[in-house]
Every structure is written in C-alpha cells, then in structure tokens.
Design a protein around this motif. Structure first.
Motif, PDB file in Angstrom:
ATOM      1  N   LYS A 155       0.838  -1.214   0.000  1.00 56.89           N
ATOM      2  CA  LYS A 155       0.000   0.000   0.000  1.00 56.89           C
ATOM      3  C   LYS A 155       0.870   1.260   0.000  1.00 56.89           C
ATOM      4  CE  LYS A 155      -3.869   2.220   2.438  1.00 56.89           C
ATOM      5  NZ  LYS A 155      -3.755   3.329   1.529  1.00 56.89           N
ATOM      6  N   ILE A 156       1.929   1.272   0.811  1.00 56.80           N
ATOM      7  CA  ILE A 156       2.832   2.433   0.858  1.00 56.80           C
ATOM      8  C   ILE A 156       3.471   2.650  -0.514  1.00 56.80           C
ATOM      9  CG2 ILE A 156       5.031   3.280   1.792  1.00 56.80           C
ATOM     10  CD1 ILE A 156       4.143   1.974   4.497  1.00 56.80           C
TER      11      ILE A 156
ATOM     12  N   MET B 111       9.229  10.020  -2.612  1.00 59.56           N
ATOM     13  CA  MET B 111      10.294   9.071  -2.309  1.00 59.56           C
ATOM     14  C   MET B 111      10.581   9.128  -0.815  1.00 59.56           C
ATOM     15  SD  MET B 111      12.965   9.045  -5.446  1.00 59.56           S
ATOM     16  CE  MET B 111      13.390   7.327  -5.173  1.00 59.56           C
ATOM     17  N   VAL B 112      11.059   8.003  -0.279  1.00 55.62           N
ATOM     18  CA  VAL B 112      11.325   7.886   1.149  1.00 55.62           C
ATOM     19  C   VAL B 112      12.788   7.529   1.379  1.00 55.62           C
ATOM     20  CG1 VAL B 112      10.656   5.440   1.270  1.00 55.62           C
ATOM     21  CG2 VAL B 112      10.512   6.859   3.314  1.00 55.62           C
TER      22      VAL B 112
ATOM     23  N   ALA C  93      10.790   3.152  -7.479  1.00 57.24           N
ATOM     24  CA  ALA C  93      10.201   4.475  -7.707  1.00 57.24           C
ATOM     25  C   ALA C  93       9.977   5.233  -6.405  1.00 57.24           C
ATOM     26  CB  ALA C  93       8.872   4.342  -8.445  1.00 57.24           C
ATOM     27  N   VAL C  94      10.094   4.540  -5.267  1.00 59.37           N
ATOM     28  CA  VAL C  94       9.723   5.123  -3.972  1.00 59.37           C
ATOM     29  C   VAL C  94      10.891   5.190  -2.990  1.00 59.37           C
ATOM     30  CG1 VAL C  94       8.268   4.759  -1.931  1.00 59.37           C
ATOM     31  CG2 VAL C  94       7.311   4.445  -4.217  1.00 59.37           C
ATOM     32  N   VAL C  95      11.712   4.175  -2.945  1.00 57.85           N
ATOM     33  CA  VAL C  95      12.789   4.124  -1.942  1.00 57.85           C
ATOM     34  C   VAL C  95      14.036   4.777  -2.513  1.00 57.85           C
ATOM     35  CG1 VAL C  95      14.228   2.651  -0.483  1.00 57.85           C
ATOM     36  CG2 VAL C  95      11.840   2.012  -0.943  1.00 57.85           C
TER      37      VAL C  95
ATOM     38  N   ALA D  85      20.432  14.143   3.674  1.00 56.89           N
ATOM     39  CA  ALA D  85      21.381  13.227   3.035  1.00 56.89           C
ATOM     40  C   ALA D  85      20.775  12.490   1.844  1.00 56.89           C
ATOM     41  CB  ALA D  85      21.877  12.216   4.071  1.00 56.89           C
ATOM     42  N   SER D  86      19.602  12.952   1.380  1.00 65.26           N
ATOM     43  CA  SER D  86      18.909  12.196   0.331  1.00 65.26           C
ATOM     44  C   SER D  86      18.173  13.134  -0.617  1.00 65.26           C
ATOM     45  CB  SER D  86      17.904  11.244   0.976  1.00 65.26           C
ATOM     46  OG  SER D  86      16.770  11.965   1.433  1.00 65.26           O
ATOM     47  N   GLN D  87      17.559  12.499  -1.619  1.00 63.79           N
ATOM     48  CA  GLN D  87      16.686  13.212  -2.546  1.00 63.79           C
ATOM     49  C   GLN D  87      15.214  13.010  -2.186  1.00 63.79           C
ATOM     50  OE1 GLN D  87      18.128  15.218  -4.903  1.00 63.79           O
ATOM     51  NE2 GLN D  87      19.921  14.600  -3.743  1.00 63.79           N
ATOM     52  N   ALA D  88      14.955  12.271  -1.108  1.00 61.71           N
ATOM     53  CA  ALA D  88      13.593  11.908  -0.722  1.00 61.71           C
ATOM     54  C   ALA D  88      12.802  13.112  -0.218  1.00 61.71           C
ATOM     55  CB  ALA D  88      13.624  10.822   0.349  1.00 61.71           C
ATOM     56  N   GLN D  89      11.476  12.990  -0.313  1.00 62.37           N
ATOM     57  CA  GLN D  89      10.583  14.022   0.234  1.00 62.37           C
ATOM     58  C   GLN D  89      10.111  13.668   1.638  1.00 62.37           C
ATOM     59  OE1 GLN D  89       9.814  12.524  -2.930  1.00 62.37           O
ATOM     60  NE2 GLN D  89      11.068  14.118  -3.867  1.00 62.37           N
ATOM     61  N   VAL D  90      10.273  12.392   2.020  1.00 61.91           N
ATOM     62  CA  VAL D  90       9.774  11.892   3.303  1.00 61.91           C
ATOM     63  C   VAL D  90      10.848  11.034   3.950  1.00 61.91           C
ATOM     64  CG1 VAL D  90       8.019  10.413   4.375  1.00 61.91           C
ATOM     65  CG2 VAL D  90       7.390  11.889   2.475  1.00 61.91           C
TER      66      VAL D  90
END
Length: 166
Positions: free
Chosen positions: A14-15, A25-26, A49-51, A95-100
């Motif tokens: 689901k996530i 992205m996380v 696509a998410v991690v 330290a990342s490109q993530a939004q979350v």
C-alpha cells in the motif's frame, strides 16, 4: 513468498502504491531495526520508484557522521531519545533526494535496557520537506528482540502513511 509477515507485506504494498501515485520518495534512518524498514519496502515490486535510500546508523558515530545528529544531543539525551530520533529524520532528508523520512532508534534487547530506558523502548520520527514532523515513543516491552523490531517496523509504516497524508 515474502520474507515478512503478511500484514507487513500488505502495508508495504500500500505504501509503495500510495507513494508512487503521489510522486513521493522515502529515506529510512534505522538503528534498532537494522534496515528492516528499507528491506520490507524493497520487497515490493516497483519500490525503486519510492525508496531513495536506507541508512543504517547503528553507532553514535554513524548517527553523527551520516545523519548529522549532534554530539551534544547524543551526550545529553542518549541515542534512544526523542531528540535523537528527530535529528535522525531531519538528517536523513538532508542526506537524500527523498521528500519523506522515517527514523527509528531503540532498545530491542535482550540486554541494554535500564530503569529509565527499558528493553522495548523505541523512539520513531517521520518528517517531510514541508516541515511536518511526527514523533512517537513506544514501549513495546521485553517481548523479544525480533518482536520489538517487527513492532517498530509496523509503527514506522503507520507514520509513513500519516506523513504522506500531510
């Protein structure tokens, strides 16, 4: 066959679907879970696509070097604290490109606990780039190392879902 219990696999699925739909992205910053959150997410097809990345920062030095957790925070509050979890989540975003981000730090046991910080105590934080921050202190109890880690994973997933709605 999944490496994880069915409820964890279902929540991870689901996530991945929800984050993909939202273009999110996380990044994970993990101590007591040792990478289980990232592993559970990447068990799901389409997770690339998410991690963005998973950071296992087990030692205080790793928390400071990789995530920028303040040495003063670690000294004054300890690795297992609200303050450290919040700094871990903030540092993971930097330290990342993530939004979350989601971070966890705790005492899985069987040893390592104290009167003020018993086995089963875990601090979790989640944050996003819009400034929303969540924190949870969980006292799972001395339920066994694996069960503390899986309970932490479930709570981290709840927090990821909540921060994605923010």
């Amino acid at each position: 066959m999944s490496l994880f219990p069915p409820d964890i696999e279902q929540t991870a699925t689901k996530i991945i679907a929800d984050f993909t739909a939202k273009g999110l992205m996380v990044v994970t910053a993990e101590s007591c879970t040792g990478g289980l959150i990232a592993a559970a997410l990447t068990e799901i097809a389409g997770s690339s696509a998410v991690v963005d990345r998973g950071l296992v920062t087990y030692t205080n030095e790793a928390k400071a070097d990789i995530l920028g957790v303040s040495v003063d925070t670690l000294k004054n509050f300890g690795a297992v604290s609200r303050e450290t979890a919040l700094e871990m989540a903030a540092g993971a975003l930097k330290a990342s490109q993530a939004q979350v981000s989601v971070s966890v730090t705790g005492i899985a046991g069987p040893g390592g606990g104290s009167a003020t910080k018993p086995v089963g105590l875990v601090h979790l934080a989640a944050s996003n780039r819009q400034g929303k921050v969540l924190h949870r202190e969980k006292r799972y109890g001395d339920i066994g190392r694996s069960d503390v880690r899986l309970a932490t994973l479930r709570t981290a997933f709840e927090m990821l879902q909540e921060i994605a709605e923010a």
